[in-house]
Structure formats: structure tokens, C-alpha cells
Design a protein around this motif. Structure first.
Motif, PDB file in Angstrom:
ATOM      1  N   TRP A 124      23.139  54.105  35.130  1.00  0.00           N
ATOM      2  CA  TRP A 124      22.870  54.201  36.569  1.00  0.00           C
ATOM      3  C   TRP A 124      23.635  53.116  37.315  1.00  0.00           C
ATOM      4  O   TRP A 124      24.234  53.362  38.366  1.00  0.00           O
ATOM      5  CB  TRP A 124      21.376  54.072  36.818  1.00  0.00           C
ATOM      6  N   PHE A 125      23.637  51.923  36.749  1.00  0.00           N
ATOM      7  CA  PHE A 125      24.371  50.807  37.350  1.00  0.00           C
ATOM      8  C   PHE A 125      25.866  51.109  37.415  1.00  0.00           C
ATOM      9  O   PHE A 125      26.540  50.796  38.406  1.00  0.00           O
ATOM     10  CB  PHE A 125      24.142  49.532  36.546  1.00  0.00           C
ATOM     11  N   GLN A 126      26.390  51.723  36.363  1.00  0.00           N
ATOM     12  CA  GLN A 126      27.803  52.063  36.359  1.00  0.00           C
ATOM     13  C   GLN A 126      28.128  53.092  37.434  1.00  0.00           C
ATOM     14  O   GLN A 126      29.166  52.999  38.117  1.00  0.00           O
ATOM     15  CB  GLN A 126      28.211  52.593  34.979  1.00  0.00           C
ATOM     16  N   ARG A 127      27.245  54.069  37.606  1.00  0.00           N
ATOM     17  CA  ARG A 127      27.430  55.056  38.678  1.00  0.00           C
ATOM     18  C   ARG A 127      27.389  54.393  40.047  1.00  0.00           C
ATOM     19  O   ARG A 127      28.183  54.711  40.950  1.00  0.00           O
ATOM     20  CB  ARG A 127      26.354  56.141  38.580  1.00  0.00           C
ATOM     21  N   LEU A 128      26.442  53.458  40.214  1.00  0.00           N
ATOM     22  CA  LEU A 128      26.344  52.743  41.482  1.00  0.00           C
ATOM     23  C   LEU A 128      27.618  51.934  41.734  1.00  0.00           C
ATOM     24  O   LEU A 128      28.136  51.916  42.857  1.00  0.00           O
ATOM     25  CB  LEU A 128      25.128  51.814  41.463  1.00  0.00           C
ATOM     26  N   HIS A 129      28.119  51.275  40.712  1.00  0.00           N
ATOM     27  CA  HIS A 129      29.340  50.482  40.843  1.00  0.00           C
ATOM     28  C   HIS A 129      30.507  51.353  41.308  1.00  0.00           C
ATOM     29  O   HIS A 129      31.262  50.981  42.222  1.00  0.00           O
ATOM     30  CB  HIS A 129      29.659  49.826  39.499  1.00  0.00           C
ATOM     31  N   HIS A 130      30.642  52.513  40.707  1.00  0.00           N
ATOM     32  CA  HIS A 130      31.730  53.414  41.069  1.00  0.00           C
ATOM     33  C   HIS A 130      31.588  53.906  42.511  1.00  0.00           C
ATOM     34  O   HIS A 130      32.556  53.872  43.290  1.00  0.00           O
ATOM     35  CB  HIS A 130      31.768  54.603  40.108  1.00  0.00           C
ATOM     36  N   TYR A 131      30.385  54.318  42.865  1.00  0.00           N
ATOM     37  CA  TYR A 131      30.177  54.862  44.206  1.00  0.00           C
ATOM     38  C   TYR A 131      30.270  53.762  45.270  1.00  0.00           C
ATOM     39  O   TYR A 131      30.814  53.994  46.359  1.00  0.00           O
ATOM     40  CB  TYR A 131      28.819  55.569  44.285  1.00  0.00           C
ATOM     41  N   ALA A 132      29.760  52.567  44.963  1.00  0.00           N
ATOM     42  CA  ALA A 132      29.839  51.464  45.917  1.00  0.00           C
ATOM     43  C   ALA A 132      31.291  51.117  46.230  1.00  0.00           C
ATOM     44  O   ALA A 132      31.630  50.768  47.366  1.00  0.00           O
ATOM     45  CB  ALA A 132      29.109  50.237  45.371  1.00  0.00           C
ATOM     46  N   GLY A 133      32.166  51.220  45.222  1.00  0.00           N
ATOM     47  CA  GLY A 133      33.587  51.002  45.463  1.00  0.00           C
ATOM     48  C   GLY A 133      34.159  52.021  46.422  1.00  0.00           C
ATOM     49  O   GLY A 133      34.982  51.690  47.296  1.00  0.00           O
ATOM     50  N   ILE A 151      17.329  40.373  38.201  1.00  0.00           N
ATOM     51  CA  ILE A 151      17.219  38.947  38.496  1.00  0.00           C
ATOM     52  C   ILE A 151      18.625  38.374  38.309  1.00  0.00           C
ATOM     53  O   ILE A 151      19.078  38.209  37.179  1.00  0.00           O
ATOM     54  CB  ILE A 151      16.239  38.258  37.538  1.00  0.00           C
ATOM     55  N   PRO A 152      19.355  38.084  39.379  1.00  0.00           N
ATOM     56  CA  PRO A 152      20.774  37.746  39.228  1.00  0.00           C
ATOM     57  C   PRO A 152      21.061  36.463  38.461  1.00  0.00           C
ATOM     58  O   PRO A 152      22.022  36.404  37.687  1.00  0.00           O
ATOM     59  CB  PRO A 152      21.265  37.646  40.673  1.00  0.00           C
ATOM     60  N   THR A 153      20.256  35.404  38.681  1.00  0.00           N
ATOM     61  CA  THR A 153      20.551  34.105  38.069  1.00  0.00           C
ATOM     62  C   THR A 153      19.246  33.402  37.693  1.00  0.00           C
ATOM     63  O   THR A 153      18.155  33.821  38.091  1.00  0.00           O
ATOM     64  CB  THR A 153      21.332  33.191  39.036  1.00  0.00           C
ATOM     65  N   ARG A 179      29.359  42.038  38.928  1.00  0.00           N
ATOM     66  CA  ARG A 179      30.546  42.876  39.137  1.00  0.00           C
ATOM     67  C   ARG A 179      30.421  43.672  40.435  1.00  0.00           C
ATOM     68  O   ARG A 179      31.413  43.866  41.151  1.00  0.00           O
ATOM     69  CB  ARG A 179      30.745  43.825  37.958  1.00  0.00           C
ATOM     70  N   LEU A 180      29.209  44.137  40.729  1.00  0.00           N
ATOM     71  CA  LEU A 180      28.989  44.881  41.967  1.00  0.00           C
ATOM     72  C   LEU A 180      29.282  43.999  43.177  1.00  0.00           C
ATOM     73  O   LEU A 180      30.038  44.388  44.080  1.00  0.00           O
ATOM     74  CB  LEU A 180      27.546  45.391  42.010  1.00  0.00           C
ATOM     75  N   VAL A 181      28.719  42.805  43.199  1.00  0.00           N
ATOM     76  CA  VAL A 181      28.934  41.896  44.322  1.00  0.00           C
ATOM     77  C   VAL A 181      30.413  41.545  44.453  1.00  0.00           C
ATOM     78  O   VAL A 181      30.960  41.461  45.568  1.00  0.00           O
ATOM     79  CB  VAL A 181      28.083  40.630  44.154  1.00  0.00           C
ATOM     80  N   GLN A 182      31.082  41.370  43.320  1.00  0.00           N
ATOM     81  CA  GLN A 182      32.487  40.977  43.335  1.00  0.00           C
ATOM     82  C   GLN A 182      33.413  42.050  43.902  1.00  0.00           C
ATOM     83  O   GLN A 182      34.572  41.767  44.201  1.00  0.00           O
ATOM     84  CB  GLN A 182      32.924  40.591  41.923  1.00  0.00           C
ATOM     85  N   GLN A 183      32.918  43.263  44.058  1.00  0.00           N
ATOM     86  CA  GLN A 183      33.721  44.290  44.731  1.00  0.00           C
ATOM     87  C   GLN A 183      34.044  43.888  46.165  1.00  0.00           C
ATOM     88  O   GLN A 183      35.009  44.380  46.747  1.00  0.00           O
ATOM     89  CB  GLN A 183      32.969  45.616  44.763  1.00  0.00           C
ATOM     90  N   GLY A 184      33.203  43.034  46.739  1.00  0.00           N
ATOM     91  CA  GLY A 184      33.390  42.630  48.129  1.00  0.00           C
ATOM     92  C   GLY A 184      32.105  42.627  48.934  1.00  0.00           C
ATOM     93  O   GLY A 184      32.130  42.396  50.148  1.00  0.00           O
ATOM     94  N   SER A 223      28.513  45.039  53.448  1.00  0.00           N
ATOM     95  CA  SER A 223      29.954  45.267  53.366  1.00  0.00           C
ATOM     96  C   SER A 223      30.680  44.207  54.196  1.00  0.00           C
ATOM     97  O   SER A 223      30.082  43.555  55.064  1.00  0.00           O
ATOM     98  CB  SER A 223      30.301  46.672  53.845  1.00  0.00           C
ATOM     99  N   PRO A 224      31.974  43.992  53.952  1.00  0.00           N
ATOM    100  CA  PRO A 224      32.699  42.893  54.603  1.00  0.00           C
ATOM    101  C   PRO A 224      32.674  42.937  56.129  1.00  0.00           C
ATOM    102  O   PRO A 224      32.735  41.881  56.774  1.00  0.00           O
ATOM    103  CB  PRO A 224      34.126  43.054  54.072  1.00  0.00           C
ATOM    104  N   ASP A 225      32.577  44.124  56.727  1.00  0.00           N
ATOM    105  CA  ASP A 225      32.593  44.188  58.183  1.00  0.00           C
ATOM    106  C   ASP A 225      31.233  43.902  58.802  1.00  0.00           C
ATOM    107  O   ASP A 225      31.132  43.741  60.025  1.00  0.00           O
ATOM    108  CB  ASP A 225      33.114  45.551  58.666  1.00  0.00           C
TER     109      ASP A 225
END
Length: 265
Positions: A124-133, A151-153, A179-184, A223-225
Motif C-alpha cells: 500500500w505504501f508503495q502504491r501511495l509513493h507512486h501516486y504521490a509522485g 512513527i517516523p523517528t 522516501r515519500l517526504v523526500q519526493q518533495g 506539496s511545494p506550492d
């Protein structure tokens, strides 16, 4: 604009909690998780009496997500995360509201780990990563918001050593979130509070809330904007104190946007 996420942990049984919170905090947009009710039992009339319109994706006894907007009807753009036609879990809903794309999600818990449920969580996380990109590529102001069950950290959990093998804290899951956050994407709470221990969930037993023995698993990614317009992030702890309440507290951000619905104010 005030935008919040709240795992209500059963919208029918905890409707008085939801109503009280909406009246007290008055978010412009509220994303709900764990409705635990089928579509036809969603309390639409009660929510509309408060001035909110809603779209939802329910499921009997489990899961379920919804987007509420004050004085405006969210325009539904997607029900269900793409990438697996056989996935019957109601964990993702997406709508356009006042010029923003709101993506409300309830990521799988994954326990026990390892095991089939944990494998499903990673898929599910992988699908989210792809779609979030893909969402970032279209350059629409977007929020990924909800209960990520991550729990991130170490800073995001009261006692890291007790959670090392839990599906919310295993290395695979933390790496997936990173990895998700690092997309931007910008993690709103960590952006404004980089060094504070702030929790959004406390178990019901052993006076966890009173001892502040909690976890941060409810997140708002921008998102960045949108990120430059972030003004505040707060965990609304009061609802966690109420009788018969959810084990989560709402998380609310405030945005100072130069536009609403694509037009300047």
C-alpha cells in the motif's frame, strides 16, 4: 484556512465527540479516518446541520475515510488508492476544495509483523509513493493528510525501544515514509516544530494520555506550492480528554493562502 485530520475511531458511536469538536475548533476542512460504518450509515444530516458538506468512502465495521468542508461541497476526484483493483479496503478518498486537492488516507496498521498484514502495508505504501509522485508532477496545490500508521523517528514515540518490532516503527516503514517526504512533500508539524516531542495518539490503557506516553502517527504533508503558506500546526489535545473519545487527537494546520478557489481574495 484551517485544515484538520482526525481519526474518529467510529463515527456513529462517537458522533457527539465529532460534533463538539467541529463546533469548538471549526476547521474549514476536516479529514476523518476509521469511520467504521458503511456508506448508507454515514451521518450526513447531522454533519450538514453544522454547516459542513461531505464526501465519504465507508466500510462496514472497518476503515472508512471522509472529507468535510464548511459551506462548500467537496468535489470528489477519487475513491480508493490506484494500483490494485482487488483492494477492497476503504482507505483513501480525494476531493477538490477551494482550489486545493485534499487526499485523505488511512494507511494500514500492518501488525503483526512480519506477516501478511505487514506485507499489505508495504505494498500500500508503495502504491501511495507512486501516486504521490504523480500528484507532484501535475503541480496542483495538494495535501496528503490522515492517519499514516507510521512513527517516523525516535522523537515521535515516548519509548522507542518498546516499539522497534512494531509495524508502525519497523525500519521498512520508516524508510518508506522518508522516501515519500523526500519526493518533495513537507511534513507540516516537523517543519514548524523540528525538535519537540509532540504526539497525536495515546493508547487507552495505563493512563497513557495522562502520562503523555504517546505516538505521532497522524501527519499532514504539503506539496511545494502550499508549504510556504503554512502558518501554524497544533495537536488539539482537548478532545482526547473527553469521555468515550477516540484514542487519537485532531491535528490542525493553518494556511495563509493568497487564493481561494483559484481567485485572489
Amino acid at each position: 484556512m484551517k485544515i484538520a485530520t482526525y481519526n474518529i475511531n467510529g463515527i456513529v458511536g462517537r458522533l457527539p465527540i465529532l460534533v463538539r469538536w467541529l463546533q469548538e475548533d471549526a476547521p474549514d476542512i476536516a479529514c476523518l479516518q476509521e469511520l467504521k460504518t458503511p456508506d448508507d450509515k454515514f451521518p450526513q444530516r447531522e454533519i450538514e446541520r453544522l454547516g459542513y458538506r461531505a464526501v465519504w468512502h465507508g466500510q462496514k465495521s472497518w476503515n472508512g475515510v471522509a472529507i468535510l468542508a464548511r459551506d462548500v461541497l467537496p468535489v470528489l476526484t477519487r475513491r480508493g488508492l490506484p494500483g490494485d483493483l482487488d483492494d477492497s479496503h476503504s482507505r483513501y478518498i480525494e476531493a477538490a476544495v477551494s482550489g486545493l486537492l485534499i487526499c485523505c488516507l488511512y494507511l494500514p496498521n500492518g501488525n503483526p509483523a512480519p506477516g501478511a498484514k505487514f506485507d499489505y502495508k508495504l505494498r500500500w505504501f508503495q502504491r501511495l509513493h507512486h501516486y504521490a509522485g504523480e500528484l507532484l508532477d501535475i503541480e496542483v496545490p495538494t495535501l496528503l493528510i490522515g492517519d499514516f500508521n507510521v512513527i517516523p523517528t525516535d522523537m515521535d514515540v515516548y519509548s522507542p525501544e518498546r516499539w522497534r518490532d512494531d509495524a508502525l516503527f519497523r525500519p521498512e516503514v520508516r524508510k518508506a515514509y522518508a522516501r515519500l517526504v523526500q519526493q518533495g512533500w513537507t511534513d507540516a508539524l516537523r517543519h514548524l516544530h523540528p525538535d519537540e516531542r509532540i504526539y497525536t495518539f495515546w493508547k487507552y490503557w495505563r493512563n497513557s494520555f495522562e502520562r503523555d506516553a504517546g505516538l505521532r502517527i497522524d501527519h499532514v504533508l504539503l506539496s511545494p506550492d502550499i508549504a510556504p503558506h503554512l502558518r501554524s500546526v497544533s495537536v488539539r489535545r482537548n478532545p482526547r480528554r473527553w469521555n468515550h473519545t477516540s484514542d487519537h487527537a485532531p491535528v490542525m494546520i493553518e494556511l495563509d493562502l493568497p487564493y481561494v478557489g483559484g481567485e485572489s481574495r
